[in-house]
Design a protein around this motif. Structure first.
Motif, PDB file in Angstrom:
ATOM      1  N   TYR A 325      -2.121   6.960 -19.381  1.00 56.58           N
ATOM      2  CA  TYR A 325      -1.414   6.490 -18.181  1.00 56.58           C
ATOM      3  C   TYR A 325      -2.180   5.327 -17.539  1.00 56.58           C
ATOM      4  O   TYR A 325      -1.582   4.326 -17.128  1.00 56.58           O
ATOM      5  CB  TYR A 325      -1.281   7.624 -17.156  1.00 56.58           C
ATOM      6  CG  TYR A 325      -0.255   8.675 -17.505  1.00 56.58           C
ATOM      7  CD1 TYR A 325       0.995   8.326 -18.007  1.00 56.58           C
ATOM      8  CD2 TYR A 325      -0.535  10.023 -17.320  1.00 56.58           C
ATOM      9  CE1 TYR A 325       1.929   9.298 -18.329  1.00 56.58           C
ATOM     10  CE2 TYR A 325       0.396  11.002 -17.637  1.00 56.58           C
ATOM     11  CZ  TYR A 325       1.626  10.636 -18.139  1.00 56.58           C
ATOM     12  OH  TYR A 325       2.554  11.597 -18.453  1.00 56.58           O
ATOM     13  N   ALA A 326      -3.503   5.465 -17.449  1.00 59.08           N
ATOM     14  CA  ALA A 326      -4.317   4.409 -16.848  1.00 59.08           C
ATOM     15  C   ALA A 326      -4.233   3.119 -17.655  1.00 59.08           C
ATOM     16  O   ALA A 326      -4.163   2.019 -17.089  1.00 59.08           O
ATOM     17  CB  ALA A 326      -5.772   4.875 -16.738  1.00 59.08           C
ATOM     18  N   ALA A 327      -4.220   3.234 -18.986  1.00 60.24           N
ATOM     19  CA  ALA A 327      -4.124   2.052 -19.840  1.00 60.24           C
ATOM     20  C   ALA A 327      -2.783   1.357 -19.664  1.00 60.24           C
ATOM     21  O   ALA A 327      -2.716   0.124 -19.589  1.00 60.24           O
ATOM     22  CB  ALA A 327      -4.338   2.452 -21.303  1.00 60.24           C
ATOM     23  N   VAL A 328      -1.710   2.133 -19.576  1.00 58.39           N
ATOM     24  CA  VAL A 328      -0.373   1.556 -19.372  1.00 58.39           C
ATOM     25  C   VAL A 328      -0.295   0.887 -18.013  1.00 58.39           C
ATOM     26  O   VAL A 328       0.243  -0.223 -17.870  1.00 58.39           O
ATOM     27  CB  VAL A 328       0.716   2.640 -19.506  1.00 58.39           C
ATOM     28  CG1 VAL A 328       2.074   2.094 -19.072  1.00 58.39           C
ATOM     29  CG2 VAL A 328       0.779   3.144 -20.937  1.00 58.39           C
ATOM     30  N   TYR A 329      -0.859   1.544 -16.981  1.00 57.35           N
ATOM     31  CA  TYR A 329      -0.853   0.968 -15.639  1.00 57.35           C
ATOM     32  C   TYR A 329      -1.634  -0.346 -15.604  1.00 57.35           C
ATOM     33  O   TYR A 329      -1.179  -1.342 -15.017  1.00 57.35           O
ATOM     34  CB  TYR A 329      -1.452   1.967 -14.647  1.00 57.35           C
ATOM     35  CG  TYR A 329      -1.614   1.420 -13.251  1.00 57.35           C
ATOM     36  CD1 TYR A 329      -0.509   1.266 -12.410  1.00 57.35           C
ATOM     37  CD2 TYR A 329      -2.866   1.039 -12.774  1.00 57.35           C
ATOM     38  CE1 TYR A 329      -0.656   0.750 -11.136  1.00 57.35           C
ATOM     39  CE2 TYR A 329      -3.025   0.519 -11.494  1.00 57.35           C
ATOM     40  CZ  TYR A 329      -1.918   0.385 -10.677  1.00 57.35           C
ATOM     41  OH  TYR A 329      -2.055  -0.131  -9.411  1.00 57.35           O
ATOM     42  N   ALA A 332       0.443  -3.029 -17.363  1.00 56.30           N
ATOM     43  CA  ALA A 332       1.549  -3.489 -16.529  1.00 56.30           C
ATOM     44  C   ALA A 332       1.039  -4.347 -15.380  1.00 56.30           C
ATOM     45  O   ALA A 332       1.637  -5.388 -15.037  1.00 56.30           O
ATOM     46  CB  ALA A 332       2.328  -2.294 -15.987  1.00 56.30           C
ATOM     47  N   LYS A 333      -0.072  -3.937 -14.780  1.00 58.35           N
ATOM     48  CA  LYS A 333      -0.652  -4.709 -13.681  1.00 58.35           C
ATOM     49  C   LYS A 333      -1.079  -6.092 -14.160  1.00 58.35           C
ATOM     50  O   LYS A 333      -0.872  -7.107 -13.464  1.00 58.35           O
ATOM     51  CB  LYS A 333      -1.847  -3.946 -13.111  1.00 58.35           C
ATOM     52  CG  LYS A 333      -2.463  -4.589 -11.890  1.00 58.35           C
ATOM     53  CD  LYS A 333      -3.618  -3.734 -11.364  1.00 58.35           C
ATOM     54  CE  LYS A 333      -4.258  -4.371 -10.139  1.00 58.35           C
ATOM     55  NZ  LYS A 333      -5.381  -3.543  -9.626  1.00 58.35           N
ATOM     56  N   GLY A 337       0.485  -9.578 -12.901  1.00 55.58           N
ATOM     57  CA  GLY A 337      -0.439 -10.561 -12.336  1.00 55.58           C
ATOM     58  C   GLY A 337      -0.315 -11.905 -13.021  1.00 55.58           C
ATOM     59  O   GLY A 337      -0.292 -12.952 -12.357  1.00 55.58           O
ATOM     60  N   GLN A 338      -0.227 -11.897 -14.359  1.00 55.10           N
ATOM     61  CA  GLN A 338      -0.069 -13.147 -15.091  1.00 55.10           C
ATOM     62  C   GLN A 338       1.248 -13.825 -14.765  1.00 55.10           C
ATOM     63  O   GLN A 338       1.312 -15.060 -14.632  1.00 55.10           O
ATOM     64  CB  GLN A 338      -0.170 -12.876 -16.589  1.00 55.10           C
ATOM     65  CG  GLN A 338      -1.564 -12.496 -17.072  1.00 55.10           C
ATOM     66  CD  GLN A 338      -1.616 -12.256 -18.557  1.00 55.10           C
ATOM     67  OE1 GLN A 338      -0.627 -12.431 -19.267  1.00 55.10           O
ATOM     68  NE2 GLN A 338      -2.779 -11.840 -19.054  1.00 55.10           N
ATOM     69  N   ALA A 339       2.319 -13.022 -14.607  1.00 57.57           N
ATOM     70  CA  ALA A 339       3.623 -13.594 -14.275  1.00 57.57           C
ATOM     71  C   ALA A 339       3.600 -14.242 -12.893  1.00 57.57           C
ATOM     72  O   ALA A 339       4.133 -15.348 -12.699  1.00 57.57           O
ATOM     73  CB  ALA A 339       4.693 -12.504 -14.328  1.00 57.57           C
TER      74      ALA A 339
END
Length: 351
Positions: A325-329, A332-333, A337-339
């Motif tokens: 879950y932490a890796a997916v979060y 996604a973050k 952030g890049q977008a």
């Protein structure tokens, strides 16, 4: 994580190609021994493919979808039974979807099935799942038994949300009506109600023609129709136990302790006793719902804490799941952030 996603892609490309072969084999072979021999290599492959995945979510999901559901559907298909044989003109994409996904087509003439939930229902469960995941950060504040109870809710919410997402995608792609996977199991009034009508209905619908009905047929000839359902139920629970052991081994990679098997043996025996008592009472006496429902849920939860969860915890599936879950979060973050950064730079350039 990148390596796991690559393996995940390779595994599912292999699954799709294998099912293309099964589809072609079904067109050129008659049902029976020949078709069974033609799909047997694929069934064996599907038992091995999940070993290429190590994550709890991707490995567990893949094992459940192909080593269990797809294999049982292919076994039924070999003898012209099950969901892959209901429509002789089934298209290849639909054959693949029905074979490897936990979906069941609803017959056009069938009345609407109970159990379809509103988007608000699933949104609420997603939020509850997120809250549960967050609550694990404070494990030190809770009693270990309370954490295990939270795991019960976690498994239920996770399964229902994931299976609903898969069904929604299949419904959108193939424009078909699908039967629900869960029907409010927390409202179960008996073990028969829980396992037969409310919990993971896709598994129930697959085990019925592949295990329950063949055992029922044999038992009817031996002990008569009245009591034949009892050994048929128990045989179904034994097969379910074996498949759970296989799925747990795929993502845990630990030698089976057989606690899972004892969990399903206990529930199978308990269900036999329950149904036997009902047959002897002939419906003349039943516990009121406000008594039977708490007793049923308490029995499922207590036996689950005793026998079902220890193998999960032994392979540290809870810790690994939280890490995933932490890796997916984090991923996604990073993407968001890049977008946002790219948008800000584009805006500056335009100015």
């Amino acid at each position: 994580m990148d390596g796991e996603m690559k393996n995940f892609g390779i595994v599912w490309v292999s699954v799709i190609l294998s099912l293309c072969y099964c589809y072609a084999a079904g067109k050129v072979t008659h049902s029976g021994k020949i078709r069974f021999a033609s799909v047997l290599p694929v069934i064996s492959l599907f038992l091995l493919l999940p070993m290429n995945l190590s994550s709890v979510h991707l490995g567990g999901m893949t094992s459940f979808f192909i080593a269990w559901l797809a294999n049982f559907k292919l076994l039924l298909f070999a003898f012209n039974q099950g969901p892959l044989s209901t429509d002789p003109s089934i298209s290849l994409p639909r054959f693949i979807a029905v074979a490897c996904l936990p979906i069941k087509l609803q017959q056009p003439a069938s009345p609407p099935k109970k159990g379809h939930k509103s988007p608000l229902n699933y949104t609420t469960k997603v939020l509850l799942l997120a809250l549960l995941t967050r609550a694990y950060d404070y494990n030190d504040l809770f009693h270990p038994k309370f954490i295990l109870i939270l795991y019960c809710f976690h498994i239920y919410f996770s399964l229902e949300v994931v299976l609903a997402m898969v069904a929604a995608v299949a419904r959108k792609l193939f424009e078909m009506e699908l039967e629900p996977q869960f029907n409010d199991p927390y409202l179960s009034t008996s073990l028969q109600d829980f396992w037969g009508r409310r919990w993971n209905l896709m598994v129930t619908s697959i085990l019925r023609p592949s295990v329950y009905e063949p055992v029922l047929s044999v038992a009817t000839r031996v002990i008569g129709r009245r009591w034949a359902p009892l050994p048929a139920m128990f045989g179904t629970f034994l097969v379910s136990a074996l498949m759970h052991e296989i799925v747990f081994y795929h993502f845990g990679r630990l030698r089976p302790s057989w606690e899972l098997t004892w969990f399903f043996v206990l529930h199978g025996l308990s269900l036999m006793v329950e149904v036997g008592i009902k047959k002897m009472c002939k419906g003349r006496w039943r516990l009121p719902v406000f008594v039977s429902t708490p007793l049923t849920i308490a029995f499922v939860v207590v036996t689950g804490l005793w026998l079902f969860f220890p193998p999960l915890l032994r392979c540290k599936s809870d810790v690994r799941a939280l890490e995933e879950y932490a890796a997916v979060y984090a991923f996604a973050k990073d993407v968001v952030g890049q977008a946002l950064t790219s948008k800000a730079l584009n805006g500056t350039s335009a100015a």
